[in-house]
Design a protein around this motif. Structure first.
Motif, short mmCIF file in Angstrom:
data_model
loop_
_atom_site.label_atom_id
_atom_site.label_comp_id
_atom_site.label_asym_id
_atom_site.label_seq_id
_atom_site.Cartn_x
_atom_site.Cartn_y
_atom_site.Cartn_z
N GLU A 183 -32.80 24.24 -81.39
CA GLU A 183 -34.20 23.88 -81.25
C GLU A 183 -34.89 23.82 -82.60
O GLU A 183 -34.53 24.54 -83.54
N LEU A 184 -35.90 22.98 -82.67
CA LEU A 184 -36.71 22.87 -83.88
C LEU A 184 -37.59 24.10 -84.00
O LEU A 184 -38.27 24.50 -83.06
N VAL A 185 -37.60 24.69 -85.19
CA VAL A 185 -38.45 25.83 -85.50
C VAL A 185 -39.68 25.38 -86.28
O VAL A 185 -40.82 25.73 -85.93
N ALA A 186 -39.46 24.62 -87.34
CA ALA A 186 -40.54 24.16 -88.19
C ALA A 186 -40.09 22.94 -88.97
O ALA A 186 -38.91 22.81 -89.29
N SER A 187 -41.01 22.05 -89.27
CA SER A 187 -40.70 20.86 -90.05
C SER A 187 -41.79 20.63 -91.08
O SER A 187 -42.92 21.11 -90.93
N ILE A 188 -41.44 19.86 -92.10
CA ILE A 188 -42.39 19.54 -93.15
C ILE A 188 -42.11 18.13 -93.65
O ILE A 188 -40.96 17.76 -93.90
N THR A 189 -43.17 17.33 -93.78
CA THR A 189 -43.03 15.96 -94.23
C THR A 189 -43.01 15.90 -95.75
O THR A 189 -43.21 16.90 -96.44
N THR A 190 -42.81 14.68 -96.27
CA THR A 190 -42.84 14.48 -97.71
C THR A 190 -44.21 14.74 -98.30
O THR A 190 -44.35 14.97 -99.50
N PHE A 191 -45.24 14.69 -97.45
CA PHE A 191 -46.60 14.95 -97.90
C PHE A 191 -47.02 16.40 -97.71
O PHE A 191 -48.14 16.78 -98.08
N GLY A 192 -46.15 17.21 -97.14
CA GLY A 192 -46.45 18.62 -96.95
C GLY A 192 -47.05 18.97 -95.60
O GLY A 192 -47.43 20.13 -95.39
N THR A 193 -47.14 18.00 -94.70
CA THR A 193 -47.65 18.28 -93.37
C THR A 193 -46.62 19.08 -92.58
O THR A 193 -45.44 18.73 -92.57
N ALA A 245 -42.84 25.26 -83.87
CA ALA A 245 -42.65 25.57 -82.47
C ALA A 245 -43.69 26.59 -82.04
O ALA A 245 -44.08 27.46 -82.83
N ASP A 246 -44.14 26.48 -80.80
CA ASP A 246 -45.16 27.41 -80.32
C ASP A 246 -44.72 28.87 -80.45
O ASP A 246 -45.54 29.75 -80.70
N SER A 247 -43.44 29.11 -80.30
CA SER A 247 -42.93 30.47 -80.31
C SER A 247 -43.03 31.15 -81.67
O SER A 247 -42.93 32.38 -81.75
N VAL A 248 -43.22 30.38 -82.74
CA VAL A 248 -43.25 30.97 -84.08
C VAL A 248 -44.57 30.76 -84.80
O VAL A 248 -44.75 31.27 -85.91
N LYS A 249 -45.50 30.04 -84.19
CA LYS A 249 -46.80 29.80 -84.83
C LYS A 249 -47.49 31.12 -85.14
O LYS A 249 -47.54 32.02 -84.31
N GLY A 250 -48.02 31.20 -86.34
CA GLY A 250 -48.70 32.41 -86.77
C GLY A 250 -47.79 33.45 -87.38
O GLY A 250 -48.27 34.42 -87.96
N ARG A 251 -46.46 33.26 -87.23
CA ARG A 251 -45.50 34.22 -87.78
C ARG A 251 -44.63 33.61 -88.87
O ARG A 251 -44.27 34.30 -89.82
N PHE A 252 -44.27 32.33 -88.73
CA PHE A 252 -43.38 31.66 -89.68
C PHE A 252 -44.16 30.66 -90.50
O PHE A 252 -45.12 30.04 -90.02
N THR A 253 -43.74 30.45 -91.74
CA THR A 253 -44.34 29.46 -92.62
C THR A 253 -43.25 28.68 -93.34
O THR A 253 -42.38 29.28 -93.98
N ILE A 254 -43.29 27.36 -93.21
CA ILE A 254 -42.34 26.50 -93.92
C ILE A 254 -43.02 25.94 -95.17
O ILE A 254 -44.21 25.64 -95.16
#
Length: 115
Positions: free
Chosen positions: A46-56, A60-69
């Motif tokens: 499953e996808l945990v977190a993603s980041i675009t070339t622009f930094g967007t 995943a809802d399960s990690v919001k507020g706890r994980f930072t990419i």
């Protein structure tokens, strides 16, 4: 063409923190969109977190507020800061980069969170 190597996994107690890193190397000018995925035993990757070339970023809802990419383009590296870890975060974490119409995957790094 592209090689991805994850590092930073390990064993941590619930409530603790880990920081994963993914270093990209190979014949490319700059890194493309990247993300962290995880696969727990018996579950679909499953996808945990993603980041675009622009930094967007997206999480995943399960990690919001706890994980930072985050991404460091100068070092061709992305990181995943994981705080307030829970036993359900236990999984193999994989780094992925999309580049030139293809997806590239790292070998994965194990994260184990004990109760």
């Amino acid at each position: 063409q592209v090689q991805l190597v994850e590092s930073g996994g390990g064993l941590v107690q619930a409530g603790g923190s880990l920081r994963l890193s993914c270093a990209a190397s190979g014949s490319f000018f700059s890194i493309g969109p990247m993300g962290w995925y995880r696969q727990a035993a018996g579950n679909q990757r499953e996808l945990v977190a993603s980041i675009t070339t622009f930094g967007t970023t997206n999480y995943a809802d399960s990690v919001k507020g706890r994980f930072t990419i985050s991404r460091d383009d100068a070092k061709s590296t992305i990181s995943l800061q994981m705080n307030s870890l829970k036993p359900e975060d236990t999984a193999v974490y994989y780094c992925k980069m999309s580049k030139m119409s293809r997806d590239y995957w790292g070998q994965g790094t194990q994260v184990t969170v004990s109760s």
